[in-house]
Write a protein that holds these residues in place. Structure first.
Motif, short mmCIF file in Angstrom:
data_model
loop_
_atom_site.label_atom_id
_atom_site.label_comp_id
_atom_site.label_asym_id
_atom_site.label_seq_id
_atom_site.Cartn_x
_atom_site.Cartn_y
_atom_site.Cartn_z
N LYS A 369 0.81 -1.22 0.00
CA LYS A 369 0.00 0.00 0.00
C LYS A 369 0.84 1.27 0.00
N GLN A 370 1.98 1.26 0.70
CA GLN A 370 2.72 2.50 0.91
C GLN A 370 4.20 2.39 0.56
N GLY A 371 4.60 1.30 -0.06
CA GLY A 371 6.01 1.11 -0.36
C GLY A 371 6.60 2.21 -1.23
N ALA A 372 5.78 2.82 -2.08
CA ALA A 372 6.31 3.83 -3.01
C ALA A 372 6.80 5.09 -2.30
N ARG A 373 6.39 5.29 -1.04
CA ARG A 373 6.81 6.51 -0.36
C ARG A 373 8.24 6.44 0.17
N TYR A 374 8.83 5.26 0.19
CA TYR A 374 10.17 5.10 0.77
C TYR A 374 11.25 5.26 -0.29
N ARG A 375 12.25 6.08 0.04
CA ARG A 375 13.41 6.24 -0.83
C ARG A 375 14.57 5.34 -0.40
N LEU A 376 14.50 4.84 0.83
CA LEU A 376 15.56 4.02 1.39
C LEU A 376 14.92 2.97 2.29
N VAL A 377 15.39 1.73 2.22
CA VAL A 377 14.90 0.64 3.07
C VAL A 377 16.12 -0.03 3.69
N ILE A 378 16.15 -0.10 5.02
CA ILE A 378 17.25 -0.74 5.74
C ILE A 378 16.70 -1.96 6.47
N LEU A 379 17.19 -3.13 6.10
CA LEU A 379 16.73 -4.38 6.69
C LEU A 379 17.84 -4.89 7.60
N SER A 380 17.55 -4.93 8.89
CA SER A 380 18.57 -5.19 9.89
C SER A 380 18.52 -6.64 10.37
N ARG A 381 19.63 -7.33 10.28
CA ARG A 381 19.83 -8.71 10.68
C ARG A 381 19.18 -9.66 9.67
N ALA A 382 19.74 -10.84 9.61
CA ALA A 382 19.40 -11.77 8.53
C ALA A 382 17.95 -12.21 8.57
N ASP A 383 17.43 -12.52 9.77
CA ASP A 383 16.07 -13.05 9.83
C ASP A 383 15.04 -12.03 9.38
N ALA A 384 15.16 -10.77 9.85
CA ALA A 384 14.23 -9.73 9.43
C ALA A 384 14.37 -9.45 7.94
N ALA A 385 15.60 -9.44 7.45
CA ALA A 385 15.82 -9.18 6.02
C ALA A 385 15.20 -10.27 5.15
N SER A 386 15.36 -11.53 5.56
CA SER A 386 14.83 -12.63 4.75
C SER A 386 13.30 -12.58 4.68
N GLN A 387 12.65 -12.06 5.73
CA GLN A 387 11.19 -11.97 5.73
C GLN A 387 10.67 -10.81 4.87
N THR A 388 11.50 -9.80 4.64
CA THR A 388 10.99 -8.54 4.10
C THR A 388 11.55 -8.17 2.73
N ILE A 389 12.70 -8.70 2.36
CA ILE A 389 13.39 -8.15 1.20
C ILE A 389 12.63 -8.37 -0.11
N GLU A 390 11.90 -9.47 -0.23
CA GLU A 390 11.16 -9.70 -1.47
C GLU A 390 10.07 -8.66 -1.66
N ALA A 391 9.29 -8.38 -0.58
CA ALA A 391 8.24 -7.37 -0.68
C ALA A 391 8.83 -5.99 -0.90
N ALA A 392 9.96 -5.70 -0.27
CA ALA A 392 10.61 -4.40 -0.46
C ALA A 392 11.03 -4.22 -1.91
#
Length: 660
Positions: A369-392
């Motif tokens: 819904k709101q991903g387009a508003r972000y200019r930068l995405v920081i995914l911290s630690r491997a587990d959080a990154a693996s859950q989120t990076i595809e959607a980001a």
């Protein structure tokens, strides 16, 4: 789950499962606290503040009943801040003789016919504090109102004005300040929006705040000449004041955690709708005070950050503060969308939007819904990154995606496997390595915390762009000379397995040697939720202090700190924290890896029980060595781990221009 069980233990696994499944929701604030006092009114007694931090000016405009309730709410607001109360009234005001009977209240009276801006300016000239708050007499402030305002000024260097969130008596949201369009027409922000929504609960810049409840720096108020005499309504008074604050290079903020109930009616029952300000302001120059649209950054970590409990969270909080200095609006989310207090409110107070349930069902849904508003995405630690990076990748079109490792998990786990000689654990470390390298190749940039880890990745994955963004600390310096200090200190989260191993190792193999030569020395251990294997080691000079919210007194009084880690990765916050307070450290070579420390110059390094004990005893007894290591440690912190050093690093990592 098997990975956590083998590398971190059953206790940590159960805690992580509980935390993920319980998913602590945001605790609702509930309805406002309202006073309904019966007549006859007993005069309110205010404590005498010899040195007030803030002066509260209340113009006398409404009935004695309304004013009395306003003053009573001030007394009941549970503040730690010394303040004075000034009532601004006309000389011929027949309420004045009643208000003179309120002990601790200063009554400033003006000549008949004095306008509201003149009356407020005259009262402001009589204040004795660095901050001035203006408060309407048809309000009731809520608990924490004043402390939050004062703390926000202390945390926000560019703040000139800070306004409060206004609520109706039934708890509905009245407003969060104003935006002003290019034609000079003001528009209220947040009117009747859900007051619990993430978008309504973080400090943000606004064009202007309502005069109903706002605070300003006293020197700035006097510098700009106070309220404009040509302004004729409370709205124009506030807007022209904000305009001149913006012109002076300061910002105007709304702080939603500072809450005030605004009645606007004498019967105190039915609130009026806000009067729309649909007319242009004749003296307003909109280009000067409309806040520029800030770049948005989304940061995702495994859990809610807890800066008072673990080093990675402290680094993350300080990273947020620097990102704000660089012009970013920070949005933070725990991967499980938990919202434990007081940590959510602490982030919101400092200007970070925090995402939580039920307003965000999942991070994937939010990004869709709101991903387009972000200019930068920081995914911290491997587990959080693996859950989120595809959607980001899918929804944050045009955003730069950064994988922040915090430490190389595969390196830490590989070292544990070597220490224990465990083949199964080595296989898990290899799996972790494949996971982290895959995430690095999906991201645009990878952050590590030391040059040592960047060198490892240069060999393992030369195709991966890597930058070093290390720990970030405030430098406090030494509070006491060595002769006034005693005892040893260890600080670390026991949810982190290397810390548990380090304390057991030190208690079992190092302390017995130390106590032979220094029988009075104590080993003080700070860390929340010590597990059974730590608890059994209390006694014989070992003191387990549990979670300590304010560690400054311990660093002010301990002789030295120890970091006897036998495995791990990354940069050790416990060493950074100790050096920032000017406390020398005895550590293992693993503990100081990548920290720019030199044995005998800025730290003492040893890896055997005998070597560690000898270093502790030597540093404990040699004041000159202590002084030399203390000063050198502070210099290392200033050069590599200070806010200024981190800002330079982030500008480079984010390819930002150097500030002129």
């Amino acid at each position: 789950m098997l990975h956590v069980l083998r590398t971190e233990g059953a206790r940590v696994l159960m805690r992580k499962l509980h935390r993920r499944l319980s998913n602590q929701a945001l605790a609702a604030k509930g309805p406002p606290t309202l006073l309904r006092l019966a007549e006859p009114f007993t005069p309110i007694v205010f404590p005498d503040a010899a040195a007030p931090s803030i002066s509260v000016i209340i113009p006398v405009q409404r009935s004695l009943r309304s004013i009395h309730h306003c003053l009573a709410a001030l007394v009941h607001m549970e503040t730690r801040t010394p303040f004075e109360v000034i009532l601004a009234a006309d000389l011929d005001d027949d309420r004045a003789w009643r208000l003179r009977r309120y002990p601790g209240v200063r009554l400033i009276q003006s000549a008949p016919g004095t306008t509201l801006p003149q009356r407020l300016n005259q009262a402001a000239q009589r204040t004795r504090s660095a901050l001035i708050a203006f408060l309407s007499d048809d309000t009731q402030v809520q608990p924490g109102w004043l402390d939050t305002l004062v703390q926000t000024f202390a945390e926000t260097a560019d703040a000139g004005i800070i306004g409060s969130r206004l609520l109706y008596p039934d708890g509905r949201q009245h407003g969060l300040g104003w935006r002003i369009d290019a034609q000079g027409i003001p528009h209220p922000l947040g009117h009747l929006a859900d007051p619990e929504h993430p978008a309504c609960n973080y400090r943000r810049p606004v064009a202007a705040c309502s005069l109903t409840a706002l605070a300003i720096r006293a020197d700035l108020f006097h510098q700009i000449g106070g309220f404009a005499p040509e302004a004729t309504t409370p709205e124009t008074l506030a807007i022209y004041l904000a305009q001149r604050v913006w012109e002076q290079g300061h910002r105007v903020y709304c702080q939603p955690l500072s809450r005030v109930v605004w009645f606007r009616t004498e019967d105190r029952q039915v609130p009026l709708d806000p009067t729309p300000l649909s007319y242009p302001l004749p003296l307003y120059r909109p280009s000067l005070s409309i806040p520029a649209q800030r770049l948005r950054v989304l940061v995702v970590d495994n859990y809610m950050i807890t800066p008072d409990r673990e080093s990675g969270s402290l680094r993350m909080l300080n990273l947020f503060l620097i990102l704000q200095r660089l012009g970013y609006q920070v949005t933070f989310a725990a991967a499980n969308l938990e919202a434990p207090q007081p940590y959510v409110a602490e982030l919101q107070r400092q200007g970070c939007e925090v995402l939580y349930r039920p307003y965000v069902r999942s991070l994937a849904d939010h990004l869709a819904k709101q991903g387009a508003r972000y200019r930068l995405v920081i995914l911290s630690r491997a587990d959080a990154a693996s859950q989120t990076i595809e959607a980001a990748r899918r929804y944050c079109v045009g955003a730069r995606i950064i994988f922040d490792t915090v430490d190389l998990h595969f390196l830490r786990e590989s070292r544990l496997a070597t220490l224990l000689g465990d083949r199964g654990m080595r296989l898990l470390a290899e799996a972790r390595k494949r996971q982290e390298l895959a995430l690095m190749r999906q991201a645009d940039l990878t952050w590590v915390v030391s040059e040592a880890e960047r060198a490892i990745l240069a060999a393992e994955a030369p195709d991966v762009p890597v930058q070093v963004v290390s720990n970030i600390h405030r430098i406090f310096g030494s509070a006491n000379p060595p002769a006034a200090r005693r005892d040893l200190l260890f600080i670390g989260a026991f949810s982190h397995p290397p810390n548990r191993d380090a304390v057991c190792f030190f208690c079992d193999q190092v302390m017995p040697i130390v106590r032979r030569y220094l029988p009075e020395v104590r080993f003080q251990v700070i860390g929340a939720d010590p597990p059974p294997e730590i608890l059994t080691r209390a006694g014989d000079g070992v003191e387990l202090l549990g979670h300590v919210p304010d560690v400054a007194p311990f660093f002010a009084n301990c002789r030295l700190s120890v970091a006897p880690l036998r495995y791990g990765a990354g940069v050790k916050g416990k060493i950074n924290q100790s050096l920032a307070y000017g406390v020398p450290v005895v550590a293992t070579s693993v503990a100081v890896e990548g920290m720019h420390l030199v044995n005998g110059e800025s730290v003492l390094i040893a890896d055997t029980p005998e070597g560690l004990a000898e270093a502790v005893i030597r540093l404990y007894q040699d004041d000159a060595l202590w002084e030399r290591l203390s000063q050198a440690g502070i210099e290392v912190m200033e050069r590599h781990f200070s806010f200024d050093a981190a800002e330079r690093t982030l500008r480079s990592a984010l390819a930002l221009e150097t500030a002129g």
